[in-house]
Every structure is written in C-alpha cells, then in structure tokens.
Design a protein around this motif. Structure first.
Motif, PDB file in Angstrom:
ATOM      1  N   GLY A 182      25.813  26.731  35.991  1.00  0.00           N
ATOM      2  CA  GLY A 182      26.494  27.664  34.196  1.00  0.00           C
ATOM      3  C   GLY A 182      27.919  26.463  34.447  1.00  0.00           C
ATOM      4  O   GLY A 182      28.605  26.792  35.062  1.00  0.00           O
ATOM      5  N   THR A 183      27.953  27.038  33.399  1.00  0.00           N
ATOM      6  CA  THR A 183      29.413  26.763  32.653  1.00  0.00           C
ATOM      7  C   THR A 183      30.063  27.783  32.397  1.00  0.00           C
ATOM      8  O   THR A 183      29.163  29.000  32.133  1.00  0.00           O
ATOM      9  N   SER A 184      31.573  28.011  31.775  1.00  0.00           N
ATOM     10  CA  SER A 184      32.102  29.244  31.770  1.00  0.00           C
ATOM     11  C   SER A 184      31.330  29.485  29.803  1.00  0.00           C
ATOM     12  O   SER A 184      31.743  30.401  29.434  1.00  0.00           O
ATOM     13  N   GLY A 185      31.215  28.193  29.202  1.00  0.00           N
ATOM     14  CA  GLY A 185      31.101  28.358  27.619  1.00  0.00           C
ATOM     15  C   GLY A 185      30.132  29.026  27.474  1.00  0.00           C
ATOM     16  O   GLY A 185      29.532  29.676  26.555  1.00  0.00           O
ATOM     17  N   THR A 186      28.862  28.651  28.762  1.00  0.00           N
ATOM     18  CA  THR A 186      27.475  29.329  28.565  1.00  0.00           C
ATOM     19  C   THR A 186      27.459  30.714  28.685  1.00  0.00           C
ATOM     20  O   THR A 186      27.139  31.618  28.445  1.00  0.00           O
ATOM     21  N   TYR A 187      27.607  30.605  29.784  1.00  0.00           N
ATOM     22  CA  TYR A 187      27.679  32.013  31.066  1.00  0.00           C
ATOM     23  C   TYR A 187      29.428  32.379  31.223  1.00  0.00           C
ATOM     24  O   TYR A 187      30.270  32.092  32.246  1.00  0.00           O
ATOM     25  N   PRO A 188      30.037  33.671  30.105  1.00  0.00           N
ATOM     26  CA  PRO A 188      31.346  33.155  30.649  1.00  0.00           C
ATOM     27  C   PRO A 188      31.576  34.638  31.287  1.00  0.00           C
ATOM     28  O   PRO A 188      33.163  34.528  31.668  1.00  0.00           O
ATOM     29  N   ILE A 189      30.527  35.380  31.727  1.00  0.00           N
ATOM     30  CA  ILE A 189      31.151  36.612  32.557  1.00  0.00           C
ATOM     31  C   ILE A 189      31.029  36.475  34.297  1.00  0.00           C
ATOM     32  O   ILE A 189      29.725  35.370  34.546  1.00  0.00           O
ATOM     33  N   VAL A 190      31.749  36.694  35.078  1.00  0.00           N
ATOM     34  CA  VAL A 190      31.907  35.965  36.209  1.00  0.00           C
ATOM     35  C   VAL A 190      31.463  37.667  37.186  1.00  0.00           C
ATOM     36  O   VAL A 190      31.703  39.324  36.263  1.00  0.00           O
ATOM     37  N   ALA A 191      30.157  37.554  38.023  1.00  0.00           N
ATOM     38  CA  ALA A 191      29.646  38.318  38.679  1.00  0.00           C
ATOM     39  C   ALA A 191      29.675  38.307  40.283  1.00  0.00           C
ATOM     40  O   ALA A 191      30.085  36.671  40.826  1.00  0.00           O
ATOM     41  N   THR A 192      29.863  39.317  40.794  1.00  0.00           N
ATOM     42  CA  THR A 192      29.372  39.068  42.263  1.00  0.00           C
ATOM     43  C   THR A 192      28.522  40.416  42.521  1.00  0.00           C
ATOM     44  O   THR A 192      27.981  41.695  41.514  1.00  0.00           O
ATOM     45  N   THR A 193      27.853  40.327  43.136  1.00  0.00           N
ATOM     46  CA  THR A 193      26.790  40.996  44.139  1.00  0.00           C
ATOM     47  C   THR A 193      27.675  41.769  45.289  1.00  0.00           C
ATOM     48  O   THR A 193      28.345  41.365  45.569  1.00  0.00           O
ATOM     49  N   TYR A 194      27.089  43.177  45.474  1.00  0.00           N
ATOM     50  CA  TYR A 194      27.517  43.707  46.580  1.00  0.00           C
ATOM     51  C   TYR A 194      26.152  45.015  47.394  1.00  0.00           C
ATOM     52  O   TYR A 194      25.359  45.486  46.128  1.00  0.00           O
ATOM     53  N   SER A 195      26.069  45.240  48.325  1.00  0.00           N
ATOM     54  CA  SER A 195      25.530  46.933  48.846  1.00  0.00           C
ATOM     55  C   SER A 195      26.229  47.978  48.174  1.00  0.00           C
ATOM     56  O   SER A 195      27.608  48.139  47.837  1.00  0.00           O
ATOM     57  N   PHE A 196      25.548  49.444  48.888  1.00  0.00           N
ATOM     58  CA  PHE A 196      26.602  50.390  48.699  1.00  0.00           C
ATOM     59  C   PHE A 196      26.156  51.016  49.674  1.00  0.00           C
ATOM     60  O   PHE A 196      25.307  51.011  50.305  1.00  0.00           O
TER      61      PHE A 196
END
Ligand code: SF4
Ligand code: SF4
Ligand code: SF4
Lengths: 301, 479
Positions: B345-359
């Motif tokens: 994907g590109t930031s044009g279509t998907y502008p948000i940066v996601a990260t993942t984690y546990s807790f």
C-alpha cells in the motif's frame, strides 16, 4: 502485633496489575466467564473492571493528562482498595458488629461475614466508596459485604498480603506503619527533588491515619476517585448514633422505620429482620417467621 | 512439493504477518496436524469468520492432537537467558492428552511399521533413525533424551542406552570430530553430564538448585545450568579493561589479579592454557575478548550478515516517507517483498502508520491467557490506541468500534483514544500513528476478536526471517 500498613508508591507502579490478579486468586474471587464479558462496557481505558465490585477488592486506576514538561504527559496509576482507616466510618455505622478493627491491633479493618446483615450502610458511609456487597436475599438477608481484608489470613501467619507479594518493581510493600510512613516521606522528597512538586504522602493523617500509605507522584486528581481531603459523611453520625444502639438491641436487625429514612436517600428498603446466631435462621421480627435458614453445613453463609 | 504440515504448540495463522492470505492458502495442503493444549486459530483455520461459510469446500484433512500442559510432563525448560532447568511432572495428563514427545513417538513407530511392511520412498532415514529412548513403561523417557542432547562416548553406546550406563560427557571440550563422541546439541554438553547418576536429574547440573552467589553479583552459578559451559554472562571479558581491571570495581564476573584470572563466572575467553610440560598456566590480559570469532576480536565491520556489514537505516516495506538518510528506501535484501500477496500500500491510499504490540495481561496469540478469566476481565476486548486529534478528525469516541483496513485485510476493534500517542511531523506534515494489540482471534472460549496480523505484510528480515509486524500503512474509520 504493632500497627501495620500496606505501602503503595504510584511512581514505581508500572500498572501491570499483577496485584489486582493476585488479590482475586488468593481470595478466590471469581471473574466473569460469559462470552465476551465486559466488551460492551469497555470504555477505552486500561482500567478494567471499571470500578470495585462484589468480586473485585482492588483495582489499579488510570488517568492521563497532557503536560508541558519534559515528559509531555502525566499518566497516573492509583491503587483503589480499602484504606483501612483508623477513624473507620464503616465500622462506626455497622449495626451488626460485622465490620471491626482487627483485634491484634494491626489497624486493619476486617469483617465477620456471618454477621453482615446486608444493610450496606458501610458503603454509604465510606469516604472512599469501598465496600461492595454480593448476593441476593430476602430483603437483604442474603447480601454480604466484600472488601479488602488486608489479607489478614496471611498476615496472621507472617505472610505479606497477596497483592504485595505480586509486585515486581517494588511499588507495594508491607510492614510497620511507622516504617512505611518514613519510607513514603523519603520517596516523596526524592520525587520533589526530581521536579514532581505535587508529590505527597497520602494516608499518614487522613481519617485518623490510614493503614495504606500511598506515595502520590502527581496531585490527587490524577488518582480519581481519591478525595483530596476525605471526611466522614454527616450520615455517619446519624447512622451510628441511632441505628447502632437499636441494632444492638435487636441483636443485629435493622429497624424498619429507620431503614426507611435512609432508604429514601439511598434506595434501600428493609423489613425488620433478626438473625438467630444459634440456629442460623433469619427471622422476621414482626411475624416471627423464619424467612431463611442458613445451612452452614452445606457451606451457605 | 509440500503436502502437509505439523504444528507444535504454535499458532502462526494468528501470529504471522499477512494471516488472512496464509489461512486461505493453507487450505491447499492435503493434511495438517495440530499439536496443542488449546484449540487455536491455526487449528481451526477453516472456522475463520471469512472462511466458515465455504468450509465444506476445503479438502485438507486435519488432526488435532491434545497435548499435555507443562505441569503434566517433565524434561528440560530453557529460557531466553540461556538457563536450562529440569522440571518435574506434577500431575497426570488429562483425558487422552499426551506429551509432545509421545505423540511424535507414536507416529514414528507407526511410520516405521508401514515402511517395514510396505516399503516406500527414501526409507533409510526412517528405518535407521536412532530412537532408543523408551523408559520402563514403554513411553519416551526424557532423561534418555537428555543423555542424547548432552553427549556421550559412542563406544558401546547402544548397550549403554539399553543398560542405563551412558558415558556422559561433562563439557563440550570433550567432544571429538572423529566419531568417538556424539551430542545432539554441543552447546548443551555438560548440562546433564554426570555419568554416576544418569537417571537422577537432581544430581545433574540441570537439576541443581544451589543458591550460592559469590561476591553478590546475582550470577548464581550453581543454580541449574546455563548454555554454553555454564557461562552466565557472554563476553564477560569485556567487563574489564585491557589490563583485566574491572570497569566497575566490585561488579566484575572476571578480574585479573596480577597473576591469574579470578572468576565468578566461567570465562568467555582464553583465560588459561596448557604449557609444553602439561601445566595449566594463566593467559595474561590481551585484546582477545570474543573467542568465537577466528581473530577473537570485536567486529565493527561484520561479514556474517546477509544485508550489510555496518548498521544502516532502512524504511519499512510500507512507509509514508522516502529514506531521508540514504535514499535507499526499504532494505534491498528484505525477504518475500516481491510477492504479490503482500499487496503493498501507499500513503496516498493508506495515510496512517500502524504498529502492533501485546500488553501485560495477554501473551502472544492469547491461547493460554485468554483461558484465564481473571486476565480477560482486566482487558476484556481487543483495542487500538489512537491519538486524540485523529479521533476528533474521524468522529471517533473512546470505546467506539473502529474499522482498520488496508488491501490485505480489515479488522474491527475498540478505540482507546489517548494523548499518549502524539502525531509526528514527517516531511513537514502531520503523521498519525496508531497502535493495535494483536492477542485476539476467533478460537478462544471466553472472548473473541479479529486477527490484527491480517493487516501486516508478510515480509521478513534477511538475517532472522523475523516478520516486519511493527510498521505498516492502514486507514481507520468509525465502524
Ligand atoms: S503489582 Fe505493583 S506495579 Fe503492578 S500494578 Fe500492582 S502495584 Fe503496580
Ligand atoms: S476505606 Fe472505607 S471500608 Fe475501608 S476502613 Fe475506611 S471507611 Fe471502612
Ligand atoms: S490486601 Fe489482600 S484483600 Fe486487600 S487488596 Fe491486597 S490482596 Fe486484596
């Protein structure tokens, strides 16, 4: 035993909630097992369950706010459970002798659940809104208090409370109240020197002295619903002066008329009931009818 | 041609990137075996919400083997700090569940029988496998497996394994390259190396529980065993300067006293040698602190990594920005990045940066922790932490359901609106980041959620193969 205290340092707490889980495990308090329980009431916070409840004696509270300092943010972790007051409003109002200070002089406020008549005055009186009640019963007869006991069953056998034993970063401690107070002051001084100017010891003088000594890193508003200056509710005097002697006369019962007065304010309604300690019967004082028999041998309480 | 797969206590269709793609392609296999304590998303891949309806079209034959829990079996446990400890069985396995090793054992025996009776392709590895670990009860004896891992003299070993008299070796220096010794894992040699008590783990290094801690360094050298050679701190020579003087007085696992090395830990360097008369003599401090390298020195320029001899910054596979440091974009040696299945994907279509984690409350795919109601109660649902500004822009309130999506997948979780994740300024414009917890799936008994890893690209680090789960592009909306 000397006066003891649980120590909680909010600045060392990582909010792991090992204490919260440990409390449940040691005290055999159940957690919901319905599918996706709690999903619908999830309010977008780590604070779960949202407050104390009949099966939860301890929660860690979470509060955050933006702040113009090097950290950009304050994140306050509070320890919400019974504070074990010296001037314990709950003890004062309890008409049945259920709530009392531990007879060994530790200062902890404990209860004899068999004596609880389910009136729930303690909850109305507690400045920290701590006691919770479980069960349904005929007009309150099957309702029983639950709150932190300071793990008195462990303490009497020279063991720390379960929550304290679970804490990895040393935010919780347990020992002589004087020592815990001294430790708390030392820590508050260190926090102040680091620029946390609102840091304070909470519990040294509040309600005649609490047996939970808290080091608050931020001002008290970051530990909601902790009151800045906890005070006895005016209700306490009324309840203790009037309800208690009468309660004593009736052994444990709550007198209907009085109950109604408070019921108007608090939504409680009680019939006159009497608990026969010998036969374990709950008896209606008007009719003399056995409303409920508590089968002790079957484990009923 | 891969026809099947046997999973051991793993849940990769929940924990690997591009999970949605993976669970769809795994249905092309002929058979699958799942060896687990709990029904996992992997073991019930056909029951995924997006596959359930067409599950009858899947021809993969699935076997679920119920496996004993850690309290129901004994053997060696190893932590990521390299400490190996012997663990004893506390209770019998429930129902028909079995130890992992017993499951493999039974399958192996049956395979072997089939090969003997019917022959088949490549019979030698099966028919000639060394498999003499049976205990008195006919089931695998973990102590015999420990002999195998530790290592022994091969002279008379067949009888030794039968008679319980293995000639166990007490350290890897005893291993030879001439066939006279054998060891399953040379770095373990010495962990179970006492030939006088081969059946008593308590008399082996792995089973010892001595609390001595010389000089209070928290090293506890006689508590169990640390691979290799019971060395507790790797590269411990580096705790001293060139002359062997500790960088921090009183906190040194090794120290040169002017004549010899004083050791609280097993030296991870050449501290002594044998002279021509056969005497052991101390080796004076030198610059050779890394003795697994041929030159025994630290390397700033490392020839062993697949992508670079020096550390370099690369952008993730999907990024909202060019690589401002070196113009190279993402790692040119990245694995699997050319696969179409990654649907870049590109930031044009998907502008948000996601990260993942546990807790804290949940571990990894949640198979174990979601079965503890007390943990579910403390965090009852899957959530995504997002900045207050972004929530305002999108009309999202705390606790709302939100949909997070890209071309790989789409998940619905609860919103946790917070000031703790602040927007960044990247190339002069506002860049939002969100954090999604990944410990949920559809297979849990008490709680269910979507697979966060559906959103993650299936690309890997060129050295470790580790997936790039921690930075990718998405969009978010109120569900
Ligand atoms: S166990 Fe300790 S660190 Fe964890 S939440 Fe409780 S007080 Fe805080
Ligand atoms: S905190 Fe409330 S329940 Fe606890 S002792 Fe004080 S008044 Fe009683
Ligand atoms: S002292 Fe015991 S009962 Fe009180 S909060 Fe801690 S674990 Fe729970």
């Amino acid at each position: 035993m000397s006066e003891l205290a649980i120590y909680f340092d909010s600045s060392l707490c990582t909010a792991c909630r090992g204490c919260q889980a440990s409390c449940k495990v040691w005290n055999e308090l159940p957690s919901p097992i319905d599918f996706d329980a709690g999903k619908d009431t999830f309010a977008g916070t780590y604070q779960n369950p949202p407050d104390l409840n009949k099966d939860t004696r301890l929660i860690i509270t979470f509060k955050e706010r933006e702040r113009e300092n090097a950290y950009g943010i304050d994140w306050g972790f509070g320890r919400r459970a019974c504070m074990h007051c010296t001037d314990a409003a709950c003890v004062e109002v309890c008409p049945s002798g259920c709530l009392h200070h531990d007879t060994d002089g530790t200062g902890f406020v404990v209860y004899d659940v068999d004596k609880c008549i389910g009136c729930q005055y303690c909850r109305s009186a507690c400045p920290f809104d701590v006691p919770r009640h479980r069960g349904v019963g005929v007009q309150g007869a099957g309702i029983k208090i639950d709150k932190c006991t300071a793990c008195i069953d462990r303490v009497r056998h020279d063991r720390k409370p379960a929550c304290v034993g679970a804490c990895q970063p040393g935010a919780l401690d347990f020992g002589d109240r004087d020592e815990m107070i001294a430790k708390a002051h030392e820590r508050v001084d260190a926090l102040k020197a680091k620029g946390f100017e609102d840091a304070r010891v909470y519990g040294e003088t509040e309600m005649g002295g609490l047996h939970v000594i808290n080091v608050l890193k931020y001002d008290v508003s970051m530990y909601e619903p902790l009151p800045d200056k906890p005070a006895k509710s005016p209700l306490v005097d009324v309840l203790s002066k009037v309800a208690k002697p009468l309660g004593a006369v009736a052994a444990v019962g709550v007198v209907g008329g009085l109950a109604l007065t408070y019921a108007l304010a608090h939504g409680y309604h009680r019939d006159k009931l009497y608990y026969d300690e010998k036969n374990h019967d709950v008896i209606d004082t008007d009719t003399g009818e056995v409303v409920k028999h508590i089968d002790k041998e079957a484990g009923e309480r | 041609m891969i026809k099947g797969y046997w999973f051991f206590g793993q849940n990769p269709l929940q924990s690997l990137g591009n999970s949605k793609y993976l669970r769809n392609v795994i249905a092309n296999l002929d058979w699958l075996v799942f060896d687990d304590m709990y029904m996992t998303e992997t073991a019930s891949f056909w029951d995924a919400p997006d596959m359930r309806d067409k599950a009858s079209e899947i021809n993969t034959e699935c076997y679920f083997l119920p496996i004993a829990s850690l309290f129901e079996k004994n053997g060696t446990v190893i932590n990521s700090g390299r400490v190996m400890q012997w663990r004893y069985q506390a209770i019998e396995p429930r129902g028909d569940s079995k130890w992992d090793l017993e499951a493999i054992w039974l399958v192996h025996q049956r395979l072997r029988q089939l090969y003997e009776e019917e022959g088949g392709a490549l019979p030698d590895p099966i028919l000639n496998a060394k498999w003499d670990y049976a205990g008195d009860d006919g089931k695998p004896d973990m102590r015999k497996v420990a002999w195998e891992l530790n290592g022994y003299s091969t002279y008379g070993a067949t009888e030794d394994f039968e008679n319980g008299t293995p000639k166990l070796l007490d350290g890897y220096s005893k291993l030879k390259a001439d066939g006279s010794t054998a060891s399953g894992v040379w770095i373990y040699t010495g962990y179970y190396g006492n030939p006088d008590a081969p059946f008593d783990p308590a008399q082996q290094n792995v089973g010892r529980r001595l609390r001595d801690d010389p000089d209070g360094l928290n090293i506890f050298p006689k508590w169990a065993f640390s691979w290799p050679a019971n060395r507790r701190i790797l590269y411990n020579r580096a705790s001293c300067d060139m002359d062997g003087k500790p960088w921090r007085e009183g906190l040194a696992p090794v120290e040169w006293d002017g004549e010899k090395w004083v050791t609280n830990d097993v030296p991870d360097f050449v501290a002594s040698k044998t002279d021509s008369d056969g005497n052991t003599v101390a080796v004076e401090p030198n610059n050779k602190a890394f003795f697994m390298n041929w030159e025994q020195n630290a390397r700033l320029f490392a020839s062993t990594l697949n992508d670079m001899p020096l550390p370099e910054h690369y952008e993730p596979f999907e990024s909202p920005t060019e690589n401002l440091l070196n113009g190279a974009g993402s790692n040119p040696a990245m694995l699997f990045n050319s696969y179409d299945s990654n649907k870049k994907g590109t930031s044009g279509t998907y502008p948000i940066v996601a990260t993942t984690y546990s807790f804290t409350e949940h571990w990894s795919s949640g198979a174990e922790t979601h079965n503890a109601p007390v943990l579910n109660e403390m965090m009852p649902t899957q959530y995504c932490e997002l900045p207050t500004e972004l929530a305002q822009e999108k009309g999202i309130e705390n606790g709302d359901d939100v949909r997070i999506f890209n071309d790989r997948g789409s998940i619905v979780v609860k919103a946790m609106v917070t000031k703790r994740i602040t927007p960044l300024t990247v190339n002069g414009s506002k860049q939002y980041t969100i954090g999604i917890v990944h410990d949920w799936g559809w297979a849990n008994v008490y709680t269910h959620g979507d697979i966060t890893n559906d959103l993650v690209p299936g690309v890997g680090d060129p050295n470790s193969f580790i997936a790039e789960n921690k930075a990718f592009l998405v969009d978010i909306e109120k569900a």
